[in-house]
Scaffold this active site. Structure first.
Site: not given
Length: 222
Positions: A70-72, A115
Site C-alpha cells: 500500500r505504500d511503494l 504516498t
C-alpha cells in the site's frame, strides 16, 4: 503469515505508541533508492529492471500472505550491494501492509495510507483495492527509476491524486525497448483489469527482459 524473501525486509515487530505507528526491523547496510535516484537520476542499463524484478518477487511474497503493501515509493526500497558489485533491491516498511479483506472502504472515508505520487486510481477514489493496486504503485516507481521523476508532477496533492484518475499515463521514455514500454504502460493502466494479473506473472515477464538488457557500468563508491 511468515514472510520469507531475500527481497523483503519484513519487520521484527510493529506497534503504536501515543497514536504514532512504529516499525522495528534489523539494521540493513544498504542505500535507499530515493538517495540513489537523487544522486544519479534514472538508472541505466538493466539496473532499473532488476530493481523492478526484485520488488515483484517481494510483492509476490506479501500477496501470497494475503497482504498489500500500500505504500511503494523510493524511500521504501533499499539497494544492497555485494562485494562482487552486484546489487539486490529490498522492499521495506511492510509494517504498513494490511490484510486484503480490510482493503475495501466507502468513498466517504479518507484515502488509505500511501504516498500521493504512487497511489492507484482505485485507491484515490475509495474503490476496492487489490493486489493490482500495488502493481500500479510499482509502475509509478518503475517510471521514476527509468526517467528520474514520477509519472505525474502536479503542484498540489489534490491535483496529483486527480491526475492518477483523470490523466492518461505519460508516454514511455524515448529509447526504451518496446517490450519494456509495454510492461510499463500495462502497470500504469487506470483499470486494474488491464494490469498484470499478479506480481508473480510480472516477475516472470521481467526475467527475460532483465537478461536482454545490458549490464550498467560499475559506479565508483562515493
Amino acid at each position: 503469515a511468515t514472510l520469507r524473501s531475500p527481497h523483503l525486509a519484513a519487520p521484527l515487530a510493529t506497534g503504536e505508541t501515543n497514536g504514532t505507528l512504529w516499525v522495528f526491523r534489523e539494521q540493513i547496510e544498504a542505500e535507499p533508492l530515493s538517495v540513489l535516484l537523487a544522486q544519479r537520476g534514472a538508472l541505466r542499463g538493466n539496473e532499473g529492471l532488476r530493481v523492478a524484478r526484485d520488488l515483484a518477487i517481494a510483492l509476490d511474497e506479501l500477496h501470497r500472505g494475503g497482504l498489500l503493501h500500500r505504500d511503494l515509493k523510493p524511500g521504501h526500497v533499499l539497494i544492497k550491494r555485494a562485494e562482487d558489485g552486484s546489487s539486490t533491491a529490498l522492499l521495506v516498511d511492510a509494517g504498513v501492509a494490511g490484510p486484503l479483506e480490510l482493503a475495501e472502504r466507502r468513498p466517504s472515508q479518507p484515502p488509505l495510507c500511501g504516498t500521493a505520487s504512487y497511489m492507484s486510481p482505485e485507491q484515490v477514489q475509495g474503490e476496492l483495492v487489490s493486489f493490482r493496486s500495488d502493481l500500479y504503485g510499482l509502475g509509478c516507481l518503475l517510471f521514476e527509476i527509468l526517467t528520474g521523476a514520477p509519472p505525474f508532477q502536479e503542484r498540489s496533492e489534490d491535483a496529483l491524486l486527480r491526475a492518477h484518475v483523470d490523466q492518461p499515463a505519460p508516454g514511455s521514455p524515448s529509447g526504451l525497448p518496446a517490450s519494456v514500454a509495454e510492461v510499463l504502460q500495462a502497470l500504469l493502466s487506470k483499470s486494474p483489469d488491464d494490469r498484470p494479473f499478479s506480481a508473480q506473472k510480472l516477475r516472470r515477464t521481467l526475467e527475460p527482459l532483465v537478461e536482454a538488457q545490458p549490464q550498467p557500468e560499475s559506479q565508483d563508491a562515493s
